[in-house]
Design a protein around this motif. Structure first.
Motif, short mmCIF file in Angstrom:
data_model
loop_
_atom_site.label_atom_id
_atom_site.label_comp_id
_atom_site.label_asym_id
_atom_site.label_seq_id
_atom_site.Cartn_x
_atom_site.Cartn_y
_atom_site.Cartn_z
N LEU A 64 -1.81 15.64 44.27
CA LEU A 64 -2.57 16.49 45.18
C LEU A 64 -3.64 17.29 44.44
N LYS A 65 -3.34 17.65 43.20
CA LYS A 65 -4.34 18.34 42.38
C LYS A 65 -5.53 17.42 42.12
N ALA A 66 -5.25 16.15 41.87
CA ALA A 66 -6.33 15.19 41.65
C ALA A 66 -7.21 15.07 42.90
N VAL A 67 -6.60 15.08 44.08
CA VAL A 67 -7.36 15.01 45.33
C VAL A 67 -8.21 16.27 45.48
N ALA A 68 -7.63 17.44 45.17
CA ALA A 68 -8.38 18.69 45.26
C ALA A 68 -9.58 18.68 44.30
N MET A 106 -4.68 -1.01 42.15
CA MET A 106 -3.97 -2.25 42.46
C MET A 106 -2.78 -2.44 41.52
N ASP A 107 -2.97 -2.17 40.23
CA ASP A 107 -1.87 -2.29 39.27
C ASP A 107 -0.74 -1.31 39.59
N MET A 108 -1.11 -0.10 40.01
CA MET A 108 -0.12 0.91 40.34
C MET A 108 0.71 0.46 41.55
N PHE A 109 0.03 -0.04 42.59
CA PHE A 109 0.75 -0.53 43.78
C PHE A 109 1.55 -1.78 43.46
N ASP A 110 1.04 -2.63 42.57
CA ASP A 110 1.76 -3.84 42.19
C ASP A 110 3.09 -3.49 41.55
N VAL A 144 3.08 9.85 46.59
CA VAL A 144 2.36 9.98 45.33
C VAL A 144 1.31 8.88 45.20
N LEU A 145 1.66 7.68 45.60
CA LEU A 145 0.76 6.53 45.45
C LEU A 145 -0.55 6.72 46.22
N MET A 146 -0.46 7.18 47.45
CA MET A 146 -1.65 7.27 48.29
C MET A 146 -2.71 8.24 47.76
N PRO A 147 -2.34 9.48 47.41
CA PRO A 147 -3.40 10.37 46.89
C PRO A 147 -3.99 9.89 45.56
N VAL A 148 -3.15 9.33 44.70
CA VAL A 148 -3.66 8.84 43.42
C VAL A 148 -4.60 7.66 43.67
N VAL A 206 -0.92 10.67 36.33
CA VAL A 206 0.13 10.34 37.30
C VAL A 206 0.35 8.84 37.34
N ARG A 207 -0.72 8.06 37.30
CA ARG A 207 -0.61 6.59 37.34
C ARG A 207 0.23 6.08 36.17
N LYS A 208 0.10 6.70 35.03
CA LYS A 208 0.84 6.26 33.84
C LYS A 208 2.33 6.53 33.94
N THR A 209 2.75 7.41 34.86
CA THR A 209 4.18 7.65 35.06
C THR A 209 4.81 6.56 35.93
#
Length: 124
Positions: free
Chosen positions: A40-44, A88-92, A70-74, A60-63
Motif C-alpha cells: 500500500l505504501k508503494a501505491v501511495a 507476471m513472474d510474481m503472479f506465476d 498484496v499481489l494486486m497493489p504491487v 515486496v515482490r522479492k518476498t
C-alpha cells in the motif's frame, strides 16, 4: 488493531489522499514489517509520482507474496513502472503455490496478456 490501521490506509488511498496514506504506512511500518502495508505504501508513493514506489514494490515482490491483497497493489505499481514481466513472474510464483486459486490465475493471465506472453497465458 492492525486491521483498523490497514483499513484507514486503504480508505485514504480510495479517497485519493496519498499523502495521508503514506504517513499512515510509515507509522505502521515503524512498528514492524508487513507486506500488505509495504504494498500500500508503494501505491501511495506511485500516486505521489515518487520514484521510490518501484523500489518498495520490488522489495515486496522479492518476498514472493501469494496473497491477492498484496499481489494486486504491487502489480499495479510494477505495471505503472513498465515492469510487466516482473508482475507476471510474481503472479506465476503465486499461481504455482496456489494452483487452485482462480483469482491468482486470472491475475497471471492478465499479466501474460499485457506482456504479450501468449504461451505463458496457457499456464493459467
Amino acid at each position: 488493531m492492525s486491521a483498523k490501521r490497514l483499513k484507514a490506509i486503504q480508505d485514504a488511498l480510495d479517497s485519493g489522499n496519498c499523502k495521508t496514506a503514506l504517513k499512515l504506512c510509515n507509522a505502521f511500518l515503524q512498528k514492524g514489517s508487513n507486506d500488505l502495508c509495504k504494498a500500500l505504501k508503494a501505491v501511495a508513493l506511485d500516486g505521489l509520482d515518487k520514484r521510490e514506489a518501484l523500489q518498495v514494490a520490488n522489495e515486496v515482490r522479492k518476498t514472493r507474496p501469494t496473497e491477492m491483497a498484496v499481489l494486486m497493489p504491487v502489480a499495479k505499481v510494477l505495471k505503472a513502472g513498465g515492469l510487466d514481466s516482473e508482475a507476471m513472474d510474481m503472479f506465476d510464483h503465486a499461481f504455482r503455490t496456489h494452483p487452485d486459486s482462480e483469482e491468482i490465475g486470472v491475475g497471471l493471465f492478465e499479466c501474460c496478456a499485457r506482456a504479450r506472453d501468449y504461451s505463458g497465458s496457457n499456464r493459467s
